[in-house]
Design a protein around this motif. Structure first.
Motif, short mmCIF file in Angstrom:
data_model
loop_
_atom_site.label_atom_id
_atom_site.label_comp_id
_atom_site.label_asym_id
_atom_site.label_seq_id
_atom_site.Cartn_x
_atom_site.Cartn_y
_atom_site.Cartn_z
N ILE A 117 73.61 -19.27 17.46
CA ILE A 117 72.72 -20.03 18.33
C ILE A 117 71.94 -19.08 19.24
N LEU A 169 71.60 -21.29 10.89
CA LEU A 169 72.18 -22.14 11.94
C LEU A 169 72.29 -23.59 11.48
N GLU A 170 71.42 -24.03 10.57
CA GLU A 170 71.46 -25.41 10.08
C GLU A 170 72.79 -25.73 9.40
N GLU A 172 75.69 -24.20 10.20
CA GLU A 172 76.78 -24.08 11.18
C GLU A 172 76.72 -25.17 12.24
N ASN A 173 75.51 -25.45 12.69
CA ASN A 173 75.36 -26.42 13.79
C ASN A 173 73.98 -27.09 13.67
N GLU A 175 72.66 -29.73 14.95
CA GLU A 175 72.06 -30.18 16.22
C GLU A 175 71.42 -29.01 16.97
N ALA A 176 72.13 -27.89 17.04
CA ALA A 176 71.57 -26.71 17.71
C ALA A 176 70.38 -26.17 16.93
#
Length: 227
Positions: A117, A169-170, A172-173, A175-176
């Protein structure tokens, strides 16, 4: 009375404490043990001579002042490195310290950025930095064409880095990743308006690079919107 004491001491001095036969037997046993268990010597050990010892002592004497200078030299190196890094923060393409800014300052900050992030947000911030550099040099007639080309290449490279980290990141997280994508889109949209305005008021020499940059931003926005 005193004479008796001296006589006794003289008798003790002349008396044999141990039996001669026992002493000889013990001596023979010790000799047999030494022959059966000889002392092992290290044959491969380097020969230490007085010359070798003097050489080591001389080397130590010469290195002693250098050892005392190491902390001072390290302090000077750190001071110089810090000063160069500080001066390189505002470097733009074409400046001597621009290479230092990219490969030392920003790489060092990237190494300290922990987590996907934070890394994604940092890459988006660097996209903003590359766009700001292009806006700064676009109206400067003293900037060479090669420096402008370098700025465009660095922008495209940084945009690709930001896209790759956001894609990671998509997984892993999500929303972030969405929040970072919105931030990325906002950076592109704001700079597209600024650069389009600069394109309208700039001379012919600066228009070509600004048009290329605006096109890069537009293409990147399409990628972001289609995700």
């Amino acid at each position: 009375m005193e004479r008796d004491i001296f006589k006794k001491l003289e008798a003790i001095k002349n008396r044999r404490i141990a039996d001669p036969r026992w002493i000889e037997k013990t001596r023979q046993l010790l000799l047999s043990h030494i022959k059966a268990n000889p002392i092992q010597t290290i044959t491969n050990a380097p020969r230490v001579t007085s010359r070798t010892t003097a050489w080591y002592l001389g080397l130590g004497y010469l290195l002693r002042p250098m050892a005392r200078m190491v902390p001072a030299v390290l302090a000077i190196i750190l001071m110089i490195t810090g000063s160069v890094s500080f001066a390189a923060r505002s470097a733009i393409p074409g400046d001597i310290l621009y290479h230092w800014k990219l490969n030392v300052n920003e790489e060092f900050k990237s190494a300290l950025t922990l987590g996907t992030i934070s890394q994604a947000n940092f890459e988006v911030e660097l996209v903003q930095e590359r766009l700001s550099e292009i806006a700064q040099i676009s109206l400067d007639p003293t900037v060479t064409p090669s420096a402008k080309d370098r700025a465009q290449i660095e922008l495209e490279s940084q945009v690709l880095k930001a896209e790759n980290v956001i894609s990671q990141l998509e997984f892993e997280n999500p929303e972030a990743a969405l929040e970072t994508t919105v931030k990325f889109h906002s950076v592109l949209n704001a700079n597209q308006k600024i650069l389009a305005h600069l394109e309208a008021v700039s001379e012919i020499d600066g228009k070509e690079q600004l048009q290329t940059t605006v096109k890069t931003i537009h293409d990147t926005q399409l990628k972001v919107e289609n995700k």
